[in-house]
Design a protein around this motif. Structure first.
Motif, PDB file in Angstrom:
ATOM      1  N   CYS A  35      43.414  58.187  34.562  1.00 22.79           N
ATOM      2  CA  CYS A  35      44.444  59.032  35.175  1.00 22.79           C
ATOM      3  C   CYS A  35      44.204  59.193  36.670  1.00 22.79           C
ATOM      4  CB  CYS A  35      44.460  60.409  34.508  1.00 22.79           C
ATOM      5  SG  CYS A  35      45.135  60.415  32.836  1.00 22.79           S
ATOM      6  N   VAL A  36      42.932  59.368  37.045  1.00 23.88           N
ATOM      7  CA  VAL A  36      42.590  59.460  38.468  1.00 23.88           C
ATOM      8  C   VAL A  36      42.946  58.168  39.178  1.00 23.88           C
ATOM      9  CG1 VAL A  36      40.702  59.685  40.131  1.00 23.88           C
ATOM     10  CG2 VAL A  36      40.766  61.155  38.106  1.00 23.88           C
ATOM     11  N   THR A  40      47.783  59.795  37.972  1.00 24.02           N
ATOM     12  CA  THR A  40      48.479  60.603  36.978  1.00 24.02           C
ATOM     13  C   THR A  40      47.890  62.012  36.949  1.00 24.02           C
ATOM     14  OG1 THR A  40      48.898  58.661  35.614  1.00 24.02           O
ATOM     15  CG2 THR A  40      49.115  60.809  34.543  1.00 24.02           C
ATOM     16  N   GLU A  41      48.739  63.034  37.078  1.00 15.88           N
ATOM     17  CA  GLU A  41      48.263  64.415  37.085  1.00 15.88           C
ATOM     18  C   GLU A  41      48.193  64.963  35.663  1.00 15.88           C
ATOM     19  OE1 GLU A  41      49.397  68.772  39.063  1.00 15.88           O
ATOM     20  OE2 GLU A  41      50.378  66.932  39.749  1.00 15.88           O
ATOM     21  N   ASP A  43      47.643  68.450  33.490  1.00 20.54           N
ATOM     22  CA  ASP A  43      47.705  69.895  33.677  1.00 20.54           C
ATOM     23  C   ASP A  43      46.639  70.646  32.894  1.00 20.54           C
ATOM     24  OD1 ASP A  43      50.126  70.128  35.347  1.00 20.54           O
ATOM     25  OD2 ASP A  43      51.118  69.247  33.620  1.00 20.54           O
ATOM     26  N   LEU A  69      38.695  65.919  39.759  1.00 22.28           N
ATOM     27  CA  LEU A  69      39.056  66.634  38.533  1.00 22.28           C
ATOM     28  C   LEU A  69      38.406  68.004  38.408  1.00 22.28           C
ATOM     29  CD1 LEU A  69      38.680  63.686  35.973  1.00 22.28           C
ATOM     30  CD2 LEU A  69      40.815  64.560  36.947  1.00 22.28           C
ATOM     31  N   MET A  72      40.405  71.000  37.331  1.00 20.86           N
ATOM     32  CA  MET A  72      41.305  70.858  36.190  1.00 20.86           C
ATOM     33  C   MET A  72      41.096  71.989  35.187  1.00 20.86           C
ATOM     34  SD  MET A  72      41.505  67.581  33.652  1.00 20.86           S
ATOM     35  CE  MET A  72      42.245  66.570  34.920  1.00 20.86           C
ATOM     36  N   ASN A 118      49.101  77.221  36.417  1.00 23.89           N
ATOM     37  CA  ASN A 118      49.187  75.985  37.198  1.00 23.89           C
ATOM     38  C   ASN A 118      50.415  76.006  38.103  1.00 23.89           C
ATOM     39  OD1 ASN A 118      46.889  74.812  36.195  1.00 23.89           O
ATOM     40  ND2 ASN A 118      47.924  73.508  34.722  1.00 23.89           N
ATOM     41  N   HIS A 122      50.960  76.399  42.701  1.00 21.97           N
ATOM     42  CA  HIS A 122      51.719  75.577  43.634  1.00 21.97           C
ATOM     43  C   HIS A 122      52.698  76.396  44.471  1.00 21.97           C
ATOM     44  CE1 HIS A 122      50.296  72.477  40.780  1.00 21.97           C
ATOM     45  NE2 HIS A 122      50.337  71.694  41.824  1.00 21.97           N
TER      46      HIS A 122
END
Length: 228
Positions: A35-36, A40-41, A43, A69, A72, A118, A122
């Protein structure tokens, strides 16, 4: 495997989340690294403490030491209530835990609460930065700096210090902090918050004008004497 299958089935029926799964800890690490690499994020990660090949704690340690990460959100599935696993989970940096066997609706409540946090991370308000005596606190980067030293905060440490900073020299009630950060003001969550308060005091010890004090039976005050 049975727990994994039941959780996947429940979430697929109740949500529109994009869900991926791993059957052991090593597979989870490979997936997260991919994913990194792909940008790709993710949640939220739900880890069982007793996964094969790598335990949940080992995967969590890998996540917390990974530069991409480390912030996370992670929830650990632990053994029955009364074991030491929930203490280990929080001490290792988990955002929350849930004991097995668990009610699927309770799990859903925890997941939704973390997803909501999350989203709040933002918001524009997280661009605020704080001067706390000799410290500079940047909640968005989760960094607490003094001179040339930088302390990177865990997600819960960051949220708790941000709330204290927003209430600087005023009372932050235990109930308000617990409900916003932990989701409820239970006894065990209260004990967990006390651990995080102790950690923040340690991080702030280099400046004697900054102090987190207990207001017995009510909450905490972040006192900044440098502004007197």
């Amino acid at each position: 495997p049975e727990v994994l299958e039941s959780v996947i089935d429940y979430l697929n029926k109740k949500t529109n989340y994009a869900i991926s799964q791993a059957v052991n800890g090593q597979e989870a690490v490979r997936f997260l690294q991919q994913c990194v690499d792909d940008g790709t994020e993710v949640d939220l990660v739900l880890l069982d403490m007793r996964m094969p090949l790598m335990s949940g704690l080992e995967v969590l340690a890998w996540i917390r030491h990974h530069p991409a990460l480390q912030f996370m959100r992670v929830v650990l599935l632990t053994a029955a209530a009364g074991s030491n696993e929930k203490v280990e989970a929080l001490a290792a940096g988990a955002d929350d835990y849930i004991t097995k066997p668990f009610d699927s609706d309770v799990l859903m409540h925890k997941i939704k609460a973390i997803i909501k946090r999350n989203e709040e991370d933002h918001k524009v308000t997280d661009n605020l930065e704080f001067e706390l005596g000799a410290y500079h606190f940047n909640p968005k980067l989760r960094e607490l700096k003094i001179k040339d030293a930088t302390q990177v905060l865990s997600p819960k440490e960051n949220e708790l210090l941000k709330m204290l900073a927003e209430h600087k020299n005023d009372l932050l009630t235990r109930e308000k902090a617990l409900k916003k950060i932990w989701g409820s003001d239970t006894y065990f969550n209260g004990r967990s918050m006390d651990v995080y308060i102790a950690k923040l005091r340690k991080y702030l010890k280099e400046d004697s004008t900054i102090e987190i004090v207990n207001i017995h039976g009510n909450g905490f005050r972040l006192i900044d004497k440098s502004t007197d």
